[in-house]
Design a protein around this motif. Structure first.
Motif, PDB file in Angstrom:
ATOM      1  N   TYR A   1     -24.271  19.331  46.040  1.00  0.00           N
ATOM      2  CA  TYR A   1     -25.252  18.326  46.477  1.00  0.00           C
ATOM      3  C   TYR A   1     -25.244  17.189  45.462  1.00  0.00           C
ATOM      4  CZ  TYR A   1     -29.982  16.383  47.253  1.00  0.00           C
ATOM      5  OH  TYR A   1     -31.049  15.548  47.461  1.00  0.00           O
TER       6      TYR A   1
ATOM      7  N   PRO B   1     -25.302  14.951  51.842  1.00  0.00           N
ATOM      8  CA  PRO B   1     -25.108  16.276  52.441  1.00  0.00           C
ATOM      9  C   PRO B   1     -25.197  17.383  51.398  1.00  0.00           C
ATOM     10  CG  PRO B   1     -23.000  15.135  52.247  1.00  0.00           C
ATOM     11  CD  PRO B   1     -24.060  14.150  51.856  1.00  0.00           C
TER      12      PRO B   1
ATOM     13  N   ARG C   1     -23.429  21.109  50.862  1.00  0.00           N
ATOM     14  CA  ARG C   1     -22.344  21.981  51.330  1.00  0.00           C
ATOM     15  C   ARG C   1     -22.465  23.335  50.635  1.00  0.00           C
ATOM     16  NH1 ARG C   1     -17.764  20.442  54.142  1.00  0.00           N
ATOM     17  NH2 ARG C   1     -16.143  22.049  54.302  1.00  0.00           N
TER      18      ARG C   1
ATOM     19  N   ASP D   1     -23.312  18.504  59.543  1.00  0.00           N
ATOM     20  CA  ASP D   1     -22.649  17.231  59.299  1.00  0.00           C
ATOM     21  C   ASP D   1     -21.305  17.235  60.037  1.00  0.00           C
ATOM     22  OD1 ASP D   1     -22.337  14.713  58.249  1.00  0.00           O
ATOM     23  OD2 ASP D   1     -21.849  15.383  56.220  1.00  0.00           O
TER      24      ASP D   1
ATOM     25  N   GLN E   1     -18.898  20.369  60.527  1.00  0.00           N
ATOM     26  CA  GLN E   1     -18.502  21.061  59.307  1.00  0.00           C
ATOM     27  C   GLN E   1     -19.114  22.461  59.249  1.00  0.00           C
ATOM     28  OE1 GLN E   1     -16.204  19.591  56.780  1.00  0.00           O
ATOM     29  NE2 GLN E   1     -15.875  18.761  58.822  1.00  0.00           N
TER      30      GLN E   1
ATOM     31  N   GLN F   1     -21.605  22.350  56.064  1.00  0.00           N
ATOM     32  CA  GLN F   1     -22.186  21.177  55.412  1.00  0.00           C
ATOM     33  C   GLN F   1     -23.293  20.623  56.297  1.00  0.00           C
ATOM     34  OE1 GLN F   1     -19.644  18.547  53.104  1.00  0.00           O
ATOM     35  NE2 GLN F   1     -20.389  16.804  54.292  1.00  0.00           N
TER      36      GLN F   1
END
Length: 203
Positions: free
Chosen positions: A75, A82, A84, A143, A150, A174
């Motif tokens: 992050y 986003p 992840r 995302d 993702q 993500q």
């Protein structure tokens, strides 16, 4: 470990599965994940809680029930950046994810929660390194990059260790904040240093 410029955590997921009291490390848990048109993942992994004392606010008790053990949390710390996450989940959870991804995801919205703990070597204390302060679950959307959502799950299993013949599967996704929703995230880089971030822009 984490990166102070970005709030990135590399967790020892194998240690999280087989905690030995003589060892210390960064351990992350995927606590909640539901949405995307009915993909509601179960907390079907139960592991020992290495923290387990009065300083722990998010969970309590000798064990932690979770969806998976986190390997990476990334992050960049901005309100719309986003997040992840890569975690390791059970065979049953991986099958559920694969079945849902076999048909188009028409709704990318979901709710999720994570929890990362770490050990302060200087103070010899466990501390809560990353969690949702408010609300307890974040409202997010998957995302997309180049039109591709993702979200990925491994087809091949990974063994926890050479001595534990337990198979888990990598699950990576993500997310960005859901439209008009915001969450307050709390991070720490030691037992005394805390950082609060707003994720999402709200109404």
């Amino acid at each position: 470990m984490h990166d102070r410029n970005h709030l990135n955590f590399h967790c020892d997921w194998q240690f999280g599965f087989s905690v030995r009291s003589v060892l210390k490390g960064t351990v992350g848990y995927l606590l909640d994940w539901s949405g995307c048109g009915g993909l509601n993942l179960k907390r079907n992994i139960e592991v020992w809680n290495p923290f387990s004392n009065s300083g722990q606010k998010v969970v309590s008790g000798r064990t932690i029930k979770c969806i998976g053990l986190i390997e990476n949390f990334r992050y960049e710390a901005g309100p719309t950046d986003p997040i992840r996450i890569k975690a390791y989940v059970s065979k049953e959870t991986a099958s559920d994810i694969r079945a849902r991804l076999a048909r188009p995801l028409t709704n990318p919205r979901l709710k999720l929660a994570w929890y990362i703990i770490d050990f302060d070597e200087a103070d010899k204390l466990w501390f809560e390194a990353a969690y949702l302060k408010s609300p307890k679950t974040a409202e997010a959307s998957l995302d997309s990059t180049g039109g591709d959502l993702q979200i990925f799950v491994d087809n091949h299993h990974t063994r926890i260790s050479d001595t534990l013949d337990i198979a888990v599967f990598g699950f990576e996704f993500q997310v960005v904040p859901a439209d008009k929703k915001k969450s307050t995230l709390e991070f720490a880089t030691g037992s005394k240093l805390r950082l609060v971030k707003q994720w999402g822009t709200g109404k």
